[in-house]
Structure formats: structure tokens, C-alpha cells
Design a protein around this motif. Structure first.
Motif, PDB file in Angstrom:
ATOM      1  N   ARG A   4     -47.122  -2.586 -41.690  1.00 22.18           N
ATOM      2  CA  ARG A   4     -45.721  -3.115 -40.965  1.00 22.18           C
ATOM      3  C   ARG A   4     -45.107  -4.317 -41.720  1.00 22.18           C
ATOM      4  NH1 ARG A   4     -45.579  -0.466 -36.368  1.00 22.18           N
ATOM      5  NH2 ARG A   4     -47.355   0.432 -35.550  1.00 22.18           N
ATOM      6  N   PRO A   5     -45.592  -5.399 -42.136  1.00 22.03           N
ATOM      7  CA  PRO A   5     -45.048  -6.550 -42.604  1.00 22.03           C
ATOM      8  C   PRO A   5     -43.840  -6.180 -43.596  1.00 22.03           C
ATOM      9  CG  PRO A   5     -47.336  -6.971 -42.519  1.00 22.03           C
ATOM     10  CD  PRO A   5     -47.237  -5.529 -42.291  1.00 22.03           C
ATOM     11  N   PRO A   6     -44.074  -5.186 -44.529  1.00 23.86           N
ATOM     12  CA  PRO A   6     -42.883  -5.190 -45.414  1.00 23.86           C
ATOM     13  C   PRO A   6     -41.830  -4.714 -44.791  1.00 23.86           C
ATOM     14  CG  PRO A   6     -45.069  -4.297 -46.337  1.00 23.86           C
ATOM     15  CD  PRO A   6     -45.339  -4.472 -44.870  1.00 23.86           C
ATOM     16  N   LEU A   7     -41.835  -3.978 -43.440  1.00 23.82           N
ATOM     17  CA  LEU A   7     -40.725  -3.280 -43.029  1.00 23.82           C
ATOM     18  C   LEU A   7     -39.351  -4.249 -42.913  1.00 23.82           C
ATOM     19  CD1 LEU A   7     -42.332  -1.329 -40.064  1.00 23.82           C
ATOM     20  CD2 LEU A   7     -41.287  -0.599 -41.909  1.00 23.82           C
ATOM     21  N   SER A   8     -39.690  -5.304 -42.628  1.00 20.24           N
ATOM     22  CA  SER A   8     -38.727  -6.584 -42.149  1.00 20.24           C
ATOM     23  C   SER A   8     -38.345  -7.367 -43.686  1.00 20.24           C
ATOM     24  CB  SER A   8     -39.102  -7.734 -41.082  1.00 20.24           C
ATOM     25  OG  SER A   8     -40.352  -8.241 -41.658  1.00 20.24           O
ATOM     26  N   LEU A  51     -36.616  -3.089 -45.866  1.00 18.37           N
ATOM     27  CA  LEU A  51     -35.163  -3.147 -45.542  1.00 18.37           C
ATOM     28  C   LEU A  51     -34.244  -3.558 -46.660  1.00 18.37           C
ATOM     29  CD1 LEU A  51     -34.837  -5.137 -42.202  1.00 18.37           C
ATOM     30  CD2 LEU A  51     -34.137  -2.985 -42.597  1.00 18.37           C
ATOM     31  N   LEU A  52     -34.688  -4.195 -47.646  1.00 19.00           N
ATOM     32  CA  LEU A  52     -33.949  -4.491 -48.881  1.00 19.00           C
ATOM     33  C   LEU A  52     -33.970  -3.273 -49.560  1.00 19.00           C
ATOM     34  CD1 LEU A  52     -35.301  -8.199 -49.378  1.00 19.00           C
ATOM     35  CD2 LEU A  52     -32.625  -7.366 -48.836  1.00 19.00           C
ATOM     36  N   GLY A  53     -34.643  -2.254 -49.502  1.00 19.10           N
ATOM     37  CA  GLY A  53     -34.609  -1.019 -50.330  1.00 19.10           C
ATOM     38  C   GLY A  53     -35.608  -1.374 -51.627  1.00 19.10           C
ATOM     39  N   GLU A  54     -36.483  -2.339 -51.471  1.00 19.36           N
ATOM     40  CA  GLU A  54     -37.361  -2.605 -52.868  1.00 19.36           C
ATOM     41  C   GLU A  54     -38.651  -1.861 -52.753  1.00 19.36           C
ATOM     42  OE1 GLU A  54     -35.669  -7.450 -53.289  1.00 19.36           O
ATOM     43  OE2 GLU A  54     -37.558  -6.744 -52.557  1.00 19.36           O
ATOM     44  N   THR A  55     -38.813  -1.013 -51.662  1.00 17.15           N
ATOM     45  CA  THR A  55     -40.081  -0.427 -51.322  1.00 17.15           C
ATOM     46  C   THR A  55     -39.839   0.820 -50.608  1.00 17.15           C
ATOM     47  OG1 THR A  55     -42.457  -0.315 -51.242  1.00 17.15           O
ATOM     48  CG2 THR A  55     -40.961  -1.483 -49.566  1.00 17.15           C
ATOM     49  N   ASP A  56     -40.524   1.927 -50.600  1.00 18.16           N
ATOM     50  CA  ASP A  56     -40.347   3.230 -50.037  1.00 18.16           C
ATOM     51  C   ASP A  56     -41.416   3.452 -49.124  1.00 18.16           C
ATOM     52  OD1 ASP A  56     -42.183   4.279 -51.745  1.00 18.16           O
ATOM     53  OD2 ASP A  56     -40.657   5.186 -52.925  1.00 18.16           O
ATOM     54  N   LEU A  57     -41.473   4.471 -48.339  1.00 15.37           N
ATOM     55  CA  LEU A  57     -42.691   4.748 -47.135  1.00 15.37           C
ATOM     56  C   LEU A  57     -43.584   5.237 -48.190  1.00 15.37           C
ATOM     57  CD1 LEU A  57     -43.642   5.466 -44.478  1.00 15.37           C
ATOM     58  CD2 LEU A  57     -42.742   7.721 -44.557  1.00 15.37           C
ATOM     59  N   ASP A  58     -43.949   5.774 -49.319  1.00 15.64           N
ATOM     60  CA  ASP A  58     -44.891   6.221 -49.740  1.00 15.64           C
ATOM     61  C   ASP A  58     -45.880   4.790 -50.063  1.00 15.64           C
ATOM     62  OD1 ASP A  58     -44.649   8.961 -49.351  1.00 15.64           O
ATOM     63  OD2 ASP A  58     -43.962   9.060 -51.533  1.00 15.64           O
ATOM     64  N   PRO A 113     -28.853   0.977 -42.044  1.00 14.48           N
ATOM     65  CA  PRO A 113     -27.411   1.259 -42.283  1.00 14.48           C
ATOM     66  C   PRO A 113     -26.507  -0.041 -41.967  1.00 14.48           C
ATOM     67  CG  PRO A 113     -28.616   3.014 -41.234  1.00 14.48           C
ATOM     68  CD  PRO A 113     -29.589   2.001 -41.250  1.00 14.48           C
ATOM     69  N   GLU A 114     -27.038  -0.874 -40.972  1.00 13.73           N
ATOM     70  CA  GLU A 114     -26.143  -2.122 -40.503  1.00 13.73           C
ATOM     71  C   GLU A 114     -26.005  -3.065 -41.533  1.00 13.73           C
ATOM     72  OE1 GLU A 114     -24.586  -1.811 -37.495  1.00 13.73           O
ATOM     73  OE2 GLU A 114     -26.267  -1.402 -35.865  1.00 13.73           O
ATOM     74  N   LEU A 115     -26.796  -3.222 -42.460  1.00 17.86           N
ATOM     75  CA  LEU A 115     -26.918  -4.389 -43.103  1.00 17.86           C
ATOM     76  C   LEU A 115     -25.678  -4.059 -44.592  1.00 17.86           C
ATOM     77  CD1 LEU A 115     -30.634  -4.765 -43.468  1.00 17.86           C
ATOM     78  CD2 LEU A 115     -29.016  -5.943 -41.926  1.00 17.86           C
ATOM     79  N   VAL A 116     -24.574  -4.256 -44.001  1.00 21.76           N
ATOM     80  CA  VAL A 116     -23.476  -4.166 -44.992  1.00 21.76           C
ATOM     81  C   VAL A 116     -22.795  -5.462 -45.049  1.00 21.76           C
ATOM     82  CG1 VAL A 116     -21.195  -2.813 -45.291  1.00 21.76           C
ATOM     83  CG2 VAL A 116     -23.049  -1.618 -44.140  1.00 21.76           C
ATOM     84  N   ALA A 117     -22.555  -5.909 -46.336  1.00 21.45           N
ATOM     85  CA  ALA A 117     -22.100  -7.092 -46.764  1.00 21.45           C
ATOM     86  C   ALA A 117     -20.616  -7.244 -46.057  1.00 21.45           C
ATOM     87  CB  ALA A 117     -21.484  -7.250 -48.243  1.00 21.45           C
ATOM     88  N   ALA A 143     -30.844 -10.213 -44.089  1.00 13.31           N
ATOM     89  CA  ALA A 143     -29.205 -10.208 -43.931  1.00 13.31           C
ATOM     90  C   ALA A 143     -28.274 -11.115 -44.783  1.00 13.31           C
ATOM     91  CB  ALA A 143     -29.092 -10.414 -42.515  1.00 13.31           C
ATOM     92  N   ALA A 144     -28.625 -12.029 -45.015  1.00 13.26           N
ATOM     93  CA  ALA A 144     -28.037 -13.250 -45.859  1.00 13.26           C
ATOM     94  C   ALA A 144     -28.239 -12.911 -47.211  1.00 13.26           C
ATOM     95  CB  ALA A 144     -28.507 -14.698 -45.790  1.00 13.26           C
ATOM     96  N   LYS A 145     -29.199 -12.185 -47.842  1.00 11.27           N
ATOM     97  CA  LYS A 145     -29.349 -11.608 -49.046  1.00 11.27           C
ATOM     98  C   LYS A 145     -28.484 -10.376 -49.440  1.00 11.27           C
ATOM     99  CE  LYS A 145     -33.157 -11.645 -51.451  1.00 11.27           C
ATOM    100  NZ  LYS A 145     -34.658 -11.387 -51.903  1.00 11.27           N
ATOM    101  N   ARG A 146     -27.993  -9.571 -48.213  1.00  6.67           N
ATOM    102  CA  ARG A 146     -27.292  -8.490 -48.218  1.00  6.67           C
ATOM    103  C   ARG A 146     -25.863  -8.925 -48.084  1.00  6.67           C
ATOM    104  NH1 ARG A 146     -29.092  -3.145 -47.249  1.00  6.67           N
ATOM    105  NH2 ARG A 146     -30.927  -2.891 -48.719  1.00  6.67           N
ATOM    106  N   GLY A 147     -25.523 -10.247 -47.895  1.00  8.34           N
ATOM    107  CA  GLY A 147     -24.079 -10.813 -47.881  1.00  8.34           C
ATOM    108  C   GLY A 147     -23.541 -10.714 -46.602  1.00  8.34           C
ATOM    109  N   LEU A 148     -24.276 -10.476 -45.450  1.00  5.53           N
ATOM    110  CA  LEU A 148     -23.768 -10.616 -44.265  1.00  5.53           C
ATOM    111  C   LEU A 148     -23.720 -11.813 -43.736  1.00  5.53           C
ATOM    112  CD1 LEU A 148     -25.360  -7.723 -44.273  1.00  5.53           C
ATOM    113  CD2 LEU A 148     -25.267  -7.839 -41.768  1.00  5.53           C
ATOM    114  N   GLN A 149     -22.673 -12.224 -42.500  1.00  5.50           N
ATOM    115  CA  GLN A 149     -22.293 -13.490 -41.768  1.00  5.50           C
ATOM    116  C   GLN A 149     -23.472 -13.593 -40.862  1.00  5.50           C
ATOM    117  OE1 GLN A 149     -18.195 -14.140 -40.750  1.00  5.50           O
ATOM    118  NE2 GLN A 149     -17.740 -12.278 -41.959  1.00  5.50           N
TER     119      GLN A 149
END
Length: 400
Positions: free
Chosen positions: A42-46, A50-57, A138-142, A162-168
Motif C-alpha cells: 500500500r505505501p507506494p500507492l500515494s 500515483l506519479l507513474g513511477e511504478t506499476d501494479l506488477d 486522472p485528476e492530477l493534471v497540471a 500534486a505539487a510535483k504534478r504542477g497542481l495548485q
């Protein structure tokens, strides 16, 4: 023979089932999980997921063929609806699965925002499961605006992503400071500065009055009257032990499923481990929410189910990743009366003392401090605060 049934296929359940086989238990083992996926981290989920740096496998705790190879009957996407203690079986749909011994590793569920303050609006997200992460990604759009409710580690990790993804990003915490429940002011101050440097707005000491919107959340009103326009919300307001099955079965509860030192519930044929279990510790009772505790306690319970008769003694440690910072925590800081700061520039650690004895450490990008403190605590030893505070003193000398 009914063998051993494990309800809950998270970190604790997976560890318990695997440990039974490692200890040469040859009877039937059934591992039942409510989620569609095989047991995963679970820890990598957040963070990385979320950052797309790892996958389910890469999240899976075991290779896909492990469960068959170990003759463990893994039942994903299955909801247990009841426990019949008299008949010693669990009810799974129209099926009744017998057990000789039963382990509850049901974990925890997120606290949800109440409907009375708009908690039933669409666009409100939580971070606990793989499905939660998949809904949020999908919500994490700059450029979009996100409100994060709660300044604990989950909220801060979500803010960092969220900040790394460029969100306010706006984060609100009703307590006077972020991390107030789990860390000293020194740690709160350090992480506040880190997030402010990455453009996150942090509002402390002000609660959420209500969320507004027609069907979908579009804004928030804070307790001080401030109105904030938002595109979506992430709520990180804590978790609750998942005790529904245990309560319905009449097992004793105490901030979780009450177990003895070995992990046995009020029914001698039923055990519990992980986030859902409340166990004796230091003259009181405690429930630990961490991967390390889930694994260690589950493995201890597995041994005790086979007759080891060993009390569980935790050596707590935790971690959090935010931006390029890895926070590692050793020990429990409950009741601290002094914090000693060791600042080495890129590495920093806050050492907690109670009545002159070391009880915990928060280490920011300081793996040496974490490892030294962890070894000291495991050995029941302390460290001279003056030496701890002096960067010229090599940390490893504290182990001498």
C-alpha cells in the motif's frame, strides 16, 4: 479438517499465510481478500504509483505463482459476510468455509468526510486502496486546484505528489500545526518549510466547515469563513480499524480487535494481527498502523497458531517519502519531554527523549541516524543528548 483461514489479504494476511508454510504447516490455508488484486504493497500507492513511477506488477508482494506453489488457496475479490463461531466456519457468499483456527487481518478503513458537510459530493478522494489510487490518478493534471483535508503523513504525501504534478495545492489542518498528533513541533516546522518551498499553501488551525457544489465538489468553506475554489478534494483524515466482522461475531474490541500478547482474541480459536489488532504494550494497549508491524505481528501470530507461545514485542519503525525527502522514524515518541536536533545540512534528525532516555527518532534524509537509533532502541539503550546534538561526533560511536 478445516485448517487455517485468514480473512484479509493485505500485508499482514499475506505475511501470516506465507509464514505458516515457512514454518512447515501442512494443513489447508485459505487467504481471503476483498480486493480484486493479489496482495500488494500500500505505501507506494500515494507516492511512486500515483506519479507513474511504478506499476501494479512491482507492487505485488509475491510473484503470481507463489500462492499456488505454496498450496495457499487465495480468494481475491471475495467478501466474508459473517463468522459462525459455534460451527467454526466463515460465510463467503453462499459458501461456508470451515476452520480449525481463524486469523483476522482485516486492516483498516479510511475515515470519510460526513455527508452533513458535503462529504457525499463527487470529486472527493481518499488514499487507501489500489482502486482509490486509480480513481485519483486522472485528476492530477497540471494547473488544476486541489484541496487536501488533513495534515498528517497521508495528506502531506498527497500534497507532494500534486505539487510535483504542477497542481495548485491548498492543505488545511484543523489542529494548530501539521503532524501534531505524530511529531514534535520541530518536525512539523521542517516539513511545513519543505512544502511551502514547493508552492503548497498550508492553512493550520482552521477546520473545514463544508464542501459545496452541485453534484460535484466545486469549492470549500473554511471555519474562518474563507471560501476556496477547487476542482477536487483529497481527504486524509485518518483511518479506523476494520472491526465489523469481529464485532458481529461478538469478539472483544478495544480500539481494534482486542488480542492478548500472543495475538489471540477473546475466542481461543481466533487470532488477529496488523492495523486491526489492539495488543498489550508497555503496561497499556496499543494499535500500530505500519507495514513493519503488520509483517512482524502476523509472523509472530503464525508461529503462535502452531504452538510457539511467544509474546509479540514490537520494534516500531515507519517511513514517508515527500519530494526528494525520505523520512524514517524509529520508535514511538509518546510522552516525550525533550527533542534534540542534529543538523548536518542535507541530513537532519530529531531525537526524542523521555525522562532522559531515548525513545524515538525522526530522520530526514539521514539513514545513519535512523539505523543507529533503531539499534539503540532495540537494545534498550539510550544516547547522550550532547553527543547526539554535535555533528562532529560520529553517530556510530553512540553504539560503542
Amino acid at each position: 479438517m478445516g485448517g487455517i483461514v485468514v480473512i484479509g489479504a493485505g500485508q499482514a494476511g499475506a505475511a501470516l499465510a506465507a509464514r505458516l508454510r515457512a514454518l512447515k504447516y501442512a494443513g489447508p490455508v485459505t487467504l481471503i481478500g476483498a480486493e480484486p488484486a493479489a496482495p500488494y504493497q500500500r505505501p507506494p500507492l500515494s507516492k511512486a504509483y500515483l506519479l507513474g513511477e511504478t506499476d501494479l506488477d512491482r507492487l505485488l508482494l509475491r510473484n503470481a505463482d507463489f500462492w499456488d506453489a505454496q498450496n495457499i488457496d487465495l480468494r481475491p475479490n471475495a467478501e466474508v459476510t459473517g463468522i459462525d463461531r459455534a460451527a467454526k466456519c466463515v460465510v463467503l457468499g453462499g459458501e461456508r468455509i470451515p476452520y480449525d483456527q481463524l486469523a483476522l487481518t482485516t486492516g483498516a478503513v479510511v475515515r470519510r468526510l460526513p455527508p452533513a458537510i458535503g462529504g457525499d459530493l463527487a470529486g472527493i478522494h481518499y488514499m487507501r486502496t489500489l482502486a482509490d489510487a486509480d480513481r485519483l490518478a486522472p485528476e492530477l493534471v497540471a494547473g488544476r486546484r486541489v484541496l487536501i483535508v488533513g495534515g498528517g503523513y497521508i495528506g502531506l504525501e498527497a500534497a507532494a505528489v500534486a505539487a510535483k504534478r504542477g497542481l495548485q495545492v491548498t492543505l488545511v489542518e484543523a489542529a494548530p500545526r501539521i503532524l501534531q498528533r505524530v511529531a514534535a513541533p520541530e518536525t512539523s516546522d521542517w516539513f511545513r518549510a519543505l512544502h511551502l518551498a514547493h508552492g503548497v499553501r498550508i492553512v493550520e488551525g482552521v477546520g473545514l466547515d463544508r464542501l459545496v457544489g452541485t453534484g460535484h465538489v466545486s469549492g470549500a468553506v473554511l471555519a474562518n469563513g474563507e471560501e476556496i475554489a477547487v476542482d477536487f478534494v483529497i481527504a486524509g483524515v485518518g483511518i479506523l480499524p476494520d472491526t465489523g466482522l469481529a464485532e458481529a461475531a461478538g469478539l472483544a474490541l478495544d480500539n481494534g480487535i482486542r488480542v492478548d500478547g500472543q495475538g489471540r482474541t477473546s475466542d481461543p480459536a481466533i487470532w488477529a494481527a496488523g492495523d486491526c489488532a489492539s495488543f498489550p504494550y508497555a503496561g497499556g494497549r496499543i494499535r500500530l498502523e505500519s507495514v513493519q508491524n503488520a509483517i512482524d505481528q502476523a509472523e509472530c501470530v503464525a508461529a503462535n497458531m502452531l504452538g510457539a507461545g511467544k509474546d509479540y514485542l514490537p520494534y516500531p519503525w515507519f517511513w514517508s517519502d515527500q519530494y526528494d525527502v525520505k523520512l524514517q522514524i524509529a520508535g514511538l515518541n509518546t510522552g516525550y519531554d525533550r527533542v534534540v536536533v542534529r543538523d548536518e545540512g542535507a541530513a537532519r534528525a530529531h531525537w526524542y527523549y523521555r525522562a532522559g532516555r531515548l525513545i524515538a527518532v525522526d530522520a530526514m534524509n539521514d539513514p545513519r541516524a535512523f539505523m543507529v537509533a533503531k539499534r539503540l532502541l532495540a537494545a534498550g539503550r539510550s544516547a547522550d543528548p550532547a553527543k547526539v546534538a554535535d555533528p562532529a561526533v560520529e553517530l556510530k560511536t553512540l553504539l560503542a
